[in-house]
Design a protein around this motif. Structure first.
Motif, PDB file in Angstrom:
ATOM      1  N   VAL A   1      14.167  90.276  49.714  1.00 15.35           N
ATOM      2  CA  VAL A   1      14.407  89.674  48.401  1.00 15.35           C
ATOM      3  C   VAL A   1      13.053  89.267  47.822  1.00 15.35           C
ATOM      4  N   GLY A   2      12.937  89.295  46.498  1.00 19.09           N
ATOM      5  CA  GLY A   2      11.709  88.875  45.848  1.00 19.09           C
ATOM      6  C   GLY A   2      11.463  87.384  45.996  1.00 19.09           C
ATOM      7  N   GLU A   3      10.394  86.935  45.405  1.00 17.55           N
ATOM      8  CA  GLU A   3      10.096  85.503  45.461  1.00 17.55           C
ATOM      9  C   GLU A   3      11.200  84.693  44.800  1.00 17.55           C
ATOM     10  N   TYR A   4      11.831  85.290  43.779  1.00 14.07           N
ATOM     11  CA  TYR A   4      12.897  84.601  43.062  1.00 14.07           C
ATOM     12  C   TYR A   4      14.156  85.463  43.051  1.00 14.07           C
ATOM     13  N   LEU A   5      15.254  84.901  43.513  1.00 10.09           N
ATOM     14  CA  LEU A   5      16.558  85.552  43.457  1.00 10.09           C
ATOM     15  C   LEU A   5      17.298  85.015  42.239  1.00 10.09           C
ATOM     16  N   VAL A   6      17.490  85.874  41.238  1.00  7.67           N
ATOM     17  CA  VAL A   6      18.190  85.487  40.017  1.00  7.67           C
ATOM     18  C   VAL A   6      19.633  85.960  40.114  1.00  7.67           C
ATOM     19  N   SER A   7      20.562  85.015  40.129  1.00  6.02           N
ATOM     20  CA  SER A   7      21.987  85.322  40.265  1.00  6.02           C
ATOM     21  C   SER A   7      22.702  84.928  38.976  1.00  6.02           C
ATOM     22  N   VAL A   8      23.396  85.875  38.382  1.00  5.06           N
ATOM     23  CA  VAL A   8      24.106  85.632  37.126  1.00  5.06           C
ATOM     24  C   VAL A   8      25.598  85.692  37.405  1.00  5.06           C
ATOM     25  N   CYS A   9      26.326  84.634  37.072  1.00  2.00           N
ATOM     26  CA  CYS A   9      27.769  84.627  37.279  1.00  2.00           C
ATOM     27  C   CYS A   9      28.444  85.519  36.249  1.00  2.00           C
TER      28      CYS A   9
ATOM     29  N   GLY B   1      17.184  70.117  42.511  1.00  2.00           N
ATOM     30  CA  GLY B   1      15.773  69.927  42.792  1.00  2.00           C
ATOM     31  C   GLY B   1      14.894  70.887  42.029  1.00  2.00           C
ATOM     32  N   PRO B   2      13.575  70.680  42.091  1.00  2.00           N
ATOM     33  CA  PRO B   2      12.642  71.585  41.429  1.00  2.00           C
ATOM     34  C   PRO B   2      12.638  72.953  42.108  1.00  2.00           C
ATOM     35  N   LEU B   3      12.350  73.968  41.349  1.00  2.00           N
ATOM     36  CA  LEU B   3      12.414  75.339  41.835  1.00  2.00           C
ATOM     37  C   LEU B   3      11.367  75.595  42.915  1.00  2.00           C
ATOM     38  N   CYS B   4      11.758  76.370  43.919  1.00  2.00           N
ATOM     39  CA  CYS B   4      10.830  76.806  44.951  1.00  2.00           C
ATOM     40  C   CYS B   4      11.082  78.282  45.226  1.00  2.00           C
ATOM     41  N   SER B   5      10.322  78.863  46.141  1.00  2.00           N
ATOM     42  CA  SER B   5      10.476  80.288  46.429  1.00  2.00           C
ATOM     43  C   SER B   5      11.723  80.534  47.274  1.00  2.00           C
ATOM     44  N   PHE B   6      12.112  81.805  47.363  1.00  2.00           N
ATOM     45  CA  PHE B   6      13.281  82.154  48.171  1.00  2.00           C
ATOM     46  C   PHE B   6      13.041  81.825  49.637  1.00  2.00           C
ATOM     47  N   ALA B   7      11.836  82.090  50.124  1.00  2.00           N
ATOM     48  CA  ALA B   7      11.526  81.763  51.516  1.00  2.00           C
ATOM     49  C   ALA B   7      11.616  80.256  51.757  1.00  2.00           C
ATOM     50  N   GLU B   8      11.117  79.483  50.800  1.00  2.00           N
ATOM     51  CA  GLU B   8      11.149  78.025  50.953  1.00  2.00           C
ATOM     52  C   GLU B   8      12.571  77.492  50.937  1.00  2.00           C
TER      53      GLU B   8
END
Length: 226
Positions: A75-83, A168-175
């Motif tokens: 997965v990329g640094e950010y996983l964008v999920s749209v309902c 919470g504030p945004l972090c990376s997918f790994a975090e």
């Protein structure tokens, strides 16, 4: 692949949280832990979890493939999920997804060539009262439309971390995967913000204003059953 010493240490800490003889209960956080290192659950990750818990690879794989939060390719640094489930779809969720898909040039469960963003449409994000919604690494952006969703993704691509509506504030997918394994966010600013907004408590506020209690039905309401 050999997992890092830090992952081995963290795995031992996770397993120690559970009573003797119940170590297999540690499987879900362990899967998040290996995902934090590899950005997905690989064959090696399955084998690592199986070895740590005395399970077979088949037993671990059955769990890893059941839950959608465990990804089977990076997965990329950010996983964008749209309902795109009913409530969100009725209020524009499909338009939001289509706009982001066109913006990024990728489809469901695909990642941009630079490895920055993975896009997915989600069957439900459990936020019907804020529809339509999207999440980035499981943090909520409520009541979006195609334009505001595009702006969020543009911010991500520009190296920004747009503030979520709640949480919470945004972090990376790994975090976030490591946090889901049960380890606290080490960032000083990593403190959850508001978790509940006006739409979630609308019914409660209406009941309080009307003087209703759990022990009595609203005035004029017909009693049900006995």
């Amino acid at each position: 692949m050999t997992f890092s010493p830090e992952t081995h240490t963290a795995a031992a800490e996770i397993i120690a949280r559970y009573p003797a003889g119940r170590s297999r209960s540690a499987l879900l956080p362990l899967l998040h832990l290996v995902q934090a290192e590899q950005n997905c659950v690989t064959t090696e990750g399955v084998a690592f979890c199986a070895e740590q818990l005395g399970l077979t690879a088949a037993e671990v794989g059955a769990v890893a493939t059941f839950y959608t939060m465990y990804k089977r390719h990076p997965v990329g640094e950010y996983l964008v999920s749209v309902c795109t489930n009913l409530s969100c779809a009725l209020l524009g969720g499909d338009e939001v997804y289509d706009r982001i898909r066109e913006q990024l040039g990728i489809g469901h469960d695909e990642t941009t060539p630079d490895g920055q963003i993975t896009l997915e449409h989600a069957e439900c994000l459990a936020a019907c009262d804020y529809a339509p919604v999207l999440t980035v690494n499981y943090e909520f952006y409520d009541q979006v439309d195609a334009d505001s969703a595009q702006a969020i993704v543009e911010g991500l691509r520009a190296g920004q971390r747009p503030a979520p509506t709640r949480g919470g504030p945004l972090c990376s997918f790994a975090e976030v995967s490591r946090q889901l394994a049960g380890f606290a966010d080490p960032r000083p600013e990593g403190v959850a913000g508001p978790g509940v907004g006006q739409p979630s408590v609308a019914g409660l506020l209406l009941a309080e204003a009307a003087g209703w209690t759990a022990e009595q039905a609203p005035a004029g309401a017909e009693a049900k059953g006995s």
